[in-house]
Design a protein around this motif. Structure first.
Motif, PDB file in Angstrom:
ATOM      1  N   ILE A  11       0.824  -1.207   0.000  1.00 20.20           N
ATOM      2  CA  ILE A  11       0.000   0.000   0.000  1.00 20.20           C
ATOM      3  C   ILE A  11       0.857   1.255   0.000  1.00 20.20           C
ATOM      4  CG2 ILE A  11      -1.710   1.316   1.329  1.00 20.20           C
ATOM      5  CD1 ILE A  11      -2.762  -1.454   2.325  1.00 20.20           C
ATOM      6  N   VAL A  12       1.861   1.291   0.852  1.00 17.64           N
ATOM      7  CA  VAL A  12       2.739   2.461   0.931  1.00 17.64           C
ATOM      8  C   VAL A  12       3.434   2.698  -0.412  1.00 17.64           C
ATOM      9  CG1 VAL A  12       4.853   3.351   1.988  1.00 17.64           C
ATOM     10  CG2 VAL A  12       3.069   2.340   3.412  1.00 17.64           C
ATOM     11  N   ARG A  13       3.846   1.626  -1.056  1.00 26.06           N
ATOM     12  CA  ARG A  13       4.510   1.748  -2.359  1.00 26.06           C
ATOM     13  C   ARG A  13       3.546   2.312  -3.404  1.00 26.06           C
ATOM     14  NH1 ARG A  13       6.436  -3.776  -3.761  1.00 26.06           N
ATOM     15  NH2 ARG A  13       7.931  -3.340  -2.084  1.00 26.06           N
ATOM     16  N   ALA A  14       2.308   1.843  -3.381  1.00 27.56           N
ATOM     17  CA  ALA A  14       1.321   2.331  -4.346  1.00 27.56           C
ATOM     18  C   ALA A  14       1.009   3.806  -4.120  1.00 27.56           C
ATOM     19  CB  ALA A  14       0.041   1.500  -4.241  1.00 27.56           C
ATOM     20  N   ILE A  15       0.916   4.216  -2.851  1.00 36.43           N
ATOM     21  CA  ILE A  15       0.637   5.619  -2.538  1.00 36.43           C
ATOM     22  C   ILE A  15       1.802   6.501  -2.965  1.00 36.43           C
ATOM     23  CG2 ILE A  15       0.297   7.261  -0.648  1.00 36.43           C
ATOM     24  CD1 ILE A  15      -1.298   5.051   0.790  1.00 36.43           C
ATOM     25  N   ALA A  16       3.015   6.077  -2.667  1.00 35.93           N
ATOM     26  CA  ALA A  16       4.199   6.852  -3.041  1.00 35.93           C
ATOM     27  C   ALA A  16       4.287   7.024  -4.556  1.00 35.93           C
ATOM     28  CB  ALA A  16       5.457   6.184  -2.509  1.00 35.93           C
ATOM     29  N   GLY A  17       3.871   5.995  -5.293  1.00 35.16           N
ATOM     30  CA  GLY A  17       3.901   6.056  -6.749  1.00 35.16           C
ATOM     31  C   GLY A  17       2.668   6.691  -7.354  1.00 35.16           C
ATOM     32  N   ARG A  18       1.727   7.119  -6.496  1.00 33.45           N
ATOM     33  CA  ARG A  18       0.476   7.746  -6.953  1.00 33.45           C
ATOM     34  C   ARG A  18      -0.214   6.875  -8.003  1.00 33.45           C
ATOM     35  NH1 ARG A  18       0.314  13.224  -5.349  1.00 33.45           N
ATOM     36  NH2 ARG A  18      -0.941  13.919  -7.120  1.00 33.45           N
ATOM     37  N   ARG A  19      -0.218   5.569  -7.739  1.00 29.27           N
ATOM     38  CA  ARG A  19      -0.831   4.635  -8.677  1.00 29.27           C
ATOM     39  C   ARG A  19      -2.341   4.723  -8.640  1.00 29.27           C
ATOM     40  NH1 ARG A  19       1.798  -1.083  -7.339  1.00 29.27           N
ATOM     41  NH2 ARG A  19       0.084  -1.705  -8.711  1.00 29.27           N
ATOM     42  N   ALA A  20      -2.972   4.461  -9.766  1.00 30.24           N
ATOM     43  CA  ALA A  20      -4.424   4.501  -9.846  1.00 30.24           C
ATOM     44  C   ALA A  20      -5.051   3.338  -9.079  1.00 30.24           C
ATOM     45  CB  ALA A  20      -4.876   4.469 -11.307  1.00 30.24           C
ATOM     46  N   ARG A  21      -4.449   2.160  -9.221  1.00 30.65           N
ATOM     47  CA  ARG A  21      -5.020   0.963  -8.579  1.00 30.65           C
ATOM     48  C   ARG A  21      -3.899   0.005  -8.213  1.00 30.65           C
ATOM     49  NH1 ARG A  21     -10.201  -1.945 -11.291  1.00 30.65           N
ATOM     50  NH2 ARG A  21     -11.055   0.114 -10.744  1.00 30.65           N
ATOM     51  N   CYS A  22      -4.008  -0.597  -7.039  1.00 32.86           N
ATOM     52  CA  CYS A  22      -3.017  -1.565  -6.571  1.00 32.86           C
ATOM     53  C   CYS A  22      -3.746  -2.824  -6.137  1.00 32.86           C
ATOM     54  CB  CYS A  22      -2.217  -0.982  -5.411  1.00 32.86           C
ATOM     55  SG  CYS A  22      -1.101  -2.158  -4.607  1.00 32.86           S
ATOM     56  N   VAL A  23      -3.578  -3.899  -6.907  1.00 34.48           N
ATOM     57  CA  VAL A  23      -4.202  -5.192  -6.604  1.00 34.48           C
ATOM     58  C   VAL A  23      -3.111  -6.141  -6.121  1.00 34.48           C
ATOM     59  CG1 VAL A  23      -5.610  -7.087  -7.480  1.00 34.48           C
ATOM     60  CG2 VAL A  23      -5.874  -4.790  -8.456  1.00 34.48           C
ATOM     61  N   PHE A  24      -3.325  -6.754  -4.958  1.00 37.77           N
ATOM     62  CA  PHE A  24      -2.333  -7.705  -4.455  1.00 37.77           C
ATOM     63  C   PHE A  24      -3.034  -8.749  -3.594  1.00 37.77           C
ATOM     64  CE2 PHE A  24      -2.614  -4.472  -1.144  1.00 37.77           C
ATOM     65  CZ  PHE A  24      -2.572  -5.199   0.030  1.00 37.77           C
ATOM     66  N   PRO A  25      -2.402  -9.946  -3.462  1.00 34.41           N
ATOM     67  CA  PRO A  25      -1.202 -10.395  -4.163  1.00 34.41           C
ATOM     68  C   PRO A  25      -1.500 -10.707  -5.634  1.00 34.41           C
ATOM     69  CG  PRO A  25      -2.112 -12.208  -2.913  1.00 34.41           C
ATOM     70  CD  PRO A  25      -2.944 -10.999  -2.561  1.00 34.41           C
ATOM     71  N   TRP A  26      -0.458 -10.850  -6.434  1.00 33.47           N
ATOM     72  CA  TRP A  26      -0.668 -11.044  -7.863  1.00 33.47           C
ATOM     73  C   TRP A  26      -1.425 -12.339  -8.146  1.00 33.47           C
ATOM     74  CZ3 TRP A  26       1.120 -15.415 -10.205  1.00 33.47           C
ATOM     75  CH2 TRP A  26       2.158 -16.118  -9.563  1.00 33.47           C
ATOM     76  N   GLN A  27      -1.250 -13.345  -7.273  1.00 30.79           N
ATOM     77  CA  GLN A  27      -1.953 -14.620  -7.506  1.00 30.79           C
ATOM     78  C   GLN A  27      -3.468 -14.431  -7.429  1.00 30.79           C
ATOM     79  OE1 GLN A  27       0.466 -14.158  -5.206  1.00 30.79           O
ATOM     80  NE2 GLN A  27       1.796 -15.951  -5.008  1.00 30.79           N
ATOM     81  N   MET A  28      -3.913 -13.549  -6.522  1.00 31.23           N
ATOM     82  CA  MET A  28      -5.343 -13.309  -6.390  1.00 31.23           C
ATOM     83  C   MET A  28      -5.893 -12.572  -7.610  1.00 31.23           C
ATOM     84  SD  MET A  28      -7.898 -13.952  -4.445  1.00 31.23           S
ATOM     85  CE  MET A  28      -7.373 -14.269  -2.757  1.00 31.23           C
ATOM     86  N   ARG A  29      -5.072 -11.691  -8.176  1.00 29.56           N
ATOM     87  CA  ARG A  29      -5.493 -10.973  -9.387  1.00 29.56           C
ATOM     88  C   ARG A  29      -5.800 -11.961 -10.513  1.00 29.56           C
ATOM     89  NH1 ARG A  29      -0.919  -8.631 -10.764  1.00 29.56           N
ATOM     90  NH2 ARG A  29      -1.153  -6.926  -9.301  1.00 29.56           N
ATOM     91  N   TRP A  30      -4.910 -12.953 -10.670  1.00 31.28           N
ATOM     92  CA  TRP A  30      -5.111 -13.937 -11.728  1.00 31.28           C
ATOM     93  C   TRP A  30      -6.270 -14.873 -11.410  1.00 31.28           C
ATOM     94  CZ3 TRP A  30      -3.265 -13.193 -16.316  1.00 31.28           C
ATOM     95  CH2 TRP A  30      -2.103 -12.445 -16.476  1.00 31.28           C
ATOM     96  N   LEU A  31      -6.464 -15.217 -10.139  1.00 26.79           N
ATOM     97  CA  LEU A  31      -7.582 -16.076  -9.754  1.00 26.79           C
ATOM     98  C   LEU A  31      -8.905 -15.389 -10.073  1.00 26.79           C
ATOM     99  CD1 LEU A  31      -8.798 -18.551  -8.389  1.00 26.79           C
ATOM    100  CD2 LEU A  31      -8.511 -17.400  -6.172  1.00 26.79           C
ATOM    101  N   VAL A  32      -9.025 -14.112  -9.742  1.00 29.10           N
ATOM    102  CA  VAL A  32     -10.254 -13.373 -10.022  1.00 29.10           C
ATOM    103  C   VAL A  32     -10.498 -13.291 -11.527  1.00 29.10           C
ATOM    104  CG1 VAL A  32     -11.335 -11.100  -9.911  1.00 29.10           C
ATOM    105  CG2 VAL A  32     -10.244 -12.053  -7.890  1.00 29.10           C
TER     106      VAL A  32
END
Length: 238
Positions: free
Chosen positions: A202-223
């Motif tokens: 989360i901290v990394r996504a906020i620092a990078g001002r990312r639009a969306r951060c989905v984690f872990p990557w395995q869950m992204r692929w499962l969905v």
């Protein structure tokens, strides 16, 4: 930074508060029950019900002319409708907390950020919000889809004014609440991550001002795989 974390008295919200406080930022946490906040948290705390617009407005006004740099909305309400039937009060509470509360927090925070043309809005959703709708789908998943949609709308609206909006979309995180919902042990949940790993993501996504951060990557692929199945086969999902 001047940071407000709503839903910061426990779980991921508290873990983020500890991180940012430890990094030297001015952190205020809000929650319905301040008794849940550990005595050694070291952050300023304000009692707040996100469904109370007057209280939310007062919390925002408390930042005064200095303004608010970062709002993180970690507050949310979960109810397992497969084990217990949803009644009117529970349905209303989920809608008011997960959707209505977030909407007014974003609205009032944006009003404090727009004059300065700077700031960052963050909402914690869930991978449940990425699942396609289907017969028997949960109200919880529907509210989390609304969180993602609201983030998208605010991101489009506020980008020209230098204000970032990030949607955090975690899978299972090994929090005390999740353990309580699973009889004290949630290790059987697929691809579960620790609170520490969640904070890092989360901290990394906020620092990078990312639009969306989905984690872990395995869950992204499962969905993604689940969403390719016919809706009639998905009734078993949470």
């Amino acid at each position: 930074m001047r940071i407000l974390i709503v839903g910061g008295t426990s779980g991921i919200g508290l873990a983020l508060a500890r991180h940012y406080h430890g990094a030297g930022h001015a952190v205020t946490v809000c929650g319905r029950d301040l008794a849940r906040l550990p005595a050694d948290a070291g952050v300023q705390a304000v009692a707040l019900d996100v469904t109370d617009r007057t209280a939310v407005a007062e919390a925002m006004a408390g930042f005064g002319a200095a303004g608010l740099d970062l709002l993180i909305v970690a507050a949310g309400f979960y109810f397992n409708h497969r084990r217990h039937p949803l009644d009117e009060a529970t349905t209303l509470r989920m809608l008011q907390t997960n959707v209505g509360g977030l909407a007014q927090l974003f609205e009032l925070a944006a009003a404090t950020m727009l004059p300065r043309k700077a700031g960052h809005l963050v909402a914690i959703s869930s991978v449940a919000g990425l699942l396609q709708d289907h017969p028997g789908a949960s109200l919880y998943a529907a509210t989390k889809r609304s969180v993602l949609s609201l983030c998208d709308s605010y991101r489009t609206a506020l980008a020209p004014f230098g204000i970032a909006v990030t949607a955090i979309v975690p899978g299972y995180v090994d929090t005390a609440k999740l353990r309580a919902l699973n009889g004290g042990d949630a290790r059987h949940r697929p691809f579960i991550v620790s609170e520490a790993e969640a904070v890092t993501q989360i901290v990394r996504a906020i620092a990078g001002r990312r639009a969306r951060c989905v984690f872990p990557w395995q869950m992204r692929w499962l969905v993604a795989a689940l969403n390719r199945l016919p809706p009639t086969l998905l009734r078993w999902r949470r």
